[in-house]
Design a protein around this motif. Structure first.
Motif, PDB file in Angstrom:
ATOM      1  N   ALA A 195       0.823  -1.209   0.000  1.00 45.28           N
ATOM      2  CA  ALA A 195       0.000   0.000   0.000  1.00 45.28           C
ATOM      3  C   ALA A 195       0.860   1.264   0.000  1.00 45.28           C
ATOM      4  O   ALA A 195       0.338   2.372   0.158  1.00 45.28           O
ATOM      5  N   ARG A 197       2.774   4.096  -1.712  1.00 49.22           N
ATOM      6  CA  ARG A 197       2.611   4.722  -3.031  1.00 49.22           C
ATOM      7  C   ARG A 197       3.926   4.797  -3.816  1.00 49.22           C
ATOM      8  O   ARG A 197       3.950   4.584  -5.024  1.00 49.22           O
ATOM      9  N   GLU A 218      -6.613  -0.203  -2.181  1.00 46.44           N
ATOM     10  CA  GLU A 218      -6.842   1.242  -2.158  1.00 46.44           C
ATOM     11  C   GLU A 218      -6.003   1.977  -3.205  1.00 46.44           C
ATOM     12  O   GLU A 218      -6.426   3.006  -3.749  1.00 46.44           O
ATOM     13  N   LEU A 219      -4.832   1.447  -3.505  1.00 43.79           N
ATOM     14  CA  LEU A 219      -3.989   2.085  -4.522  1.00 43.79           C
ATOM     15  C   LEU A 219      -4.538   1.846  -5.929  1.00 43.79           C
ATOM     16  O   LEU A 219      -4.292   2.633  -6.838  1.00 43.79           O
ATOM     17  N   GLN A 220      -5.267   0.767  -6.085  1.00 43.61           N
ATOM     18  CA  GLN A 220      -5.852   0.483  -7.396  1.00 43.61           C
ATOM     19  C   GLN A 220      -7.015   1.435  -7.706  1.00 43.61           C
ATOM     20  O   GLN A 220      -7.503   1.468  -8.838  1.00 43.61           O
ATOM     21  N   GLN A 221      -7.414   2.214  -6.690  1.00 39.92           N
ATOM     22  CA  GLN A 221      -8.458   3.213  -6.894  1.00 39.92           C
ATOM     23  C   GLN A 221      -7.854   4.602  -7.126  1.00 39.92           C
ATOM     24  O   GLN A 221      -8.597   5.574  -7.316  1.00 39.92           O
ATOM     25  N   ASP A 222      -6.528   4.688  -7.104  1.00 35.68           N
ATOM     26  CA  ASP A 222      -5.830   5.967  -7.251  1.00 35.68           C
ATOM     27  C   ASP A 222      -5.751   6.324  -8.735  1.00 35.68           C
ATOM     28  O   ASP A 222      -5.120   5.611  -9.529  1.00 35.68           O
ATOM     29  N   GLY A 223      -6.410   7.415  -9.108  1.00 39.48           N
ATOM     30  CA  GLY A 223      -6.480   7.808 -10.514  1.00 39.48           C
ATOM     31  C   GLY A 223      -5.119   7.998 -11.165  1.00 39.48           C
ATOM     32  O   GLY A 223      -4.909   7.609 -12.324  1.00 39.48           O
ATOM     33  N   ASP A 224      -4.185   8.611 -10.438  1.00 41.40           N
ATOM     34  CA  ASP A 224      -2.851   8.844 -10.998  1.00 41.40           C
ATOM     35  C   ASP A 224      -2.137   7.525 -11.277  1.00 41.40           C
ATOM     36  O   ASP A 224      -1.443   7.382 -12.295  1.00 41.40           O
ATOM     37  N   LEU A 225      -2.312   6.568 -10.392  1.00 40.59           N
ATOM     38  CA  LEU A 225      -1.664   5.270 -10.592  1.00 40.59           C
ATOM     39  C   LEU A 225      -2.319   4.494 -11.718  1.00 40.59           C
ATOM     40  O   LEU A 225      -1.656   3.790 -12.473  1.00 40.59           O
TER      41      LEU A 225
END
Length: 232
Positions: A195, A197, A218-225
């Motif tokens: 988790a 970043r 939760e990181l898979q919901q991060d638009g930039d990622l």
């Protein structure tokens, strides 16, 4: 008689050792009664340990039981340890000298010595630095929690993170080194570091986005990622 004179001269200690000191091949000419002289043999071995092959078996056996000669030979070539008296298999300093050249010498040792050295952190680190995948699978399991050993391993092959103990899979230094070598190694990181970043960015960039599905939810919901991974 010139031949007799030469024979007498080659049986002279001072003449023999000075000749051998100049060229180890001269050992083949010295009088056989001088084959027991440690310093003459050592002078030859310092130049080329294979000078030992000149000696008759009985003399060679005696000198292969001499620590200074064995050490000198092994420093030149790890294979020389195979010829040494078996007592030196228990001498860590000599074995380590050989292992620093090639960890494969460990496979030539008796089983009890192999077990001892595969549980020795210094010995295993040398082996891992040469061939991490094979060495780690031979190493005592207790060493999978030694940071220096695992760091050397994952720098070679990131996926070896899966063999590390739980604490090291949560160590930022170890995990970062693994992910830098192989972005897909993020899969074996602790839940906390999956988790992270910064590690996620490193993993995505190193795998052209393939490691994205291995990140914490939760990181898979991060638009930039998502964008970095090229997911539309």
């Amino acid at each position: 008689c010139p031949t007799r004179t030469a024979k007498v001269l080659w049986s002279d200690y001072d003449i023999a050792i000075n000749a051998v000191r100049q060229d180890w091949h001269a050992l083949s000419k010295v009088g056989k009664d001088l084959y027991s002289e440690q310093m003459i043999i050592l002078e030859a071995v310092r130049q080329d340990w294979k000078a030992m092959d000149i000696l008759p078996p009985s003399a060679a056996k005696a000198h292969w039981a001499d620590r200074e000669i064995v050490t000198t030979a092994v420093k030149q070539d790890w294979k020389a340890l195979k010829n040494a008296d078996k007592e030196f298999f228990e001498d860590k300093a000599i074995v380590l000298c050989a292992v620093q050249q090639s960890y494969k010498i460990l496979f030539d040792l008796p089983d009890d010595q192999q077990k001892r050295y595969w549980a020795d952190p210094e010995m295993v680190l040398c082996a891992v630095q040469q061939d991490a995948p094979k060495a780690l699978r031979k190493a005592d399991k207790s060493l999978l929690g030694v940071k220096d050993i695992m760091l050397a391993a994952v720098k070679q092959q990131g996926s070896l993170l899966q063999l590390a103990d739980e604490a090291l899979r949560g160590d930022p230094t170890i995990v970062q080194a693994a992910v830098e070598q192989d972005g897909m190694a993020i899969k074996y990181a602790s839940e906390t570091l999956r988790a992270d970043r910064e590690l996620a960015v490193l993993a995505i960039k190193g795998t052209d986005g393939q490691a994205f599905d291995l990140l914490a939810e939760e990181l898979q919901q991060d638009g930039d990622l998502v964008e970095l991974a090229g997911i539309s």
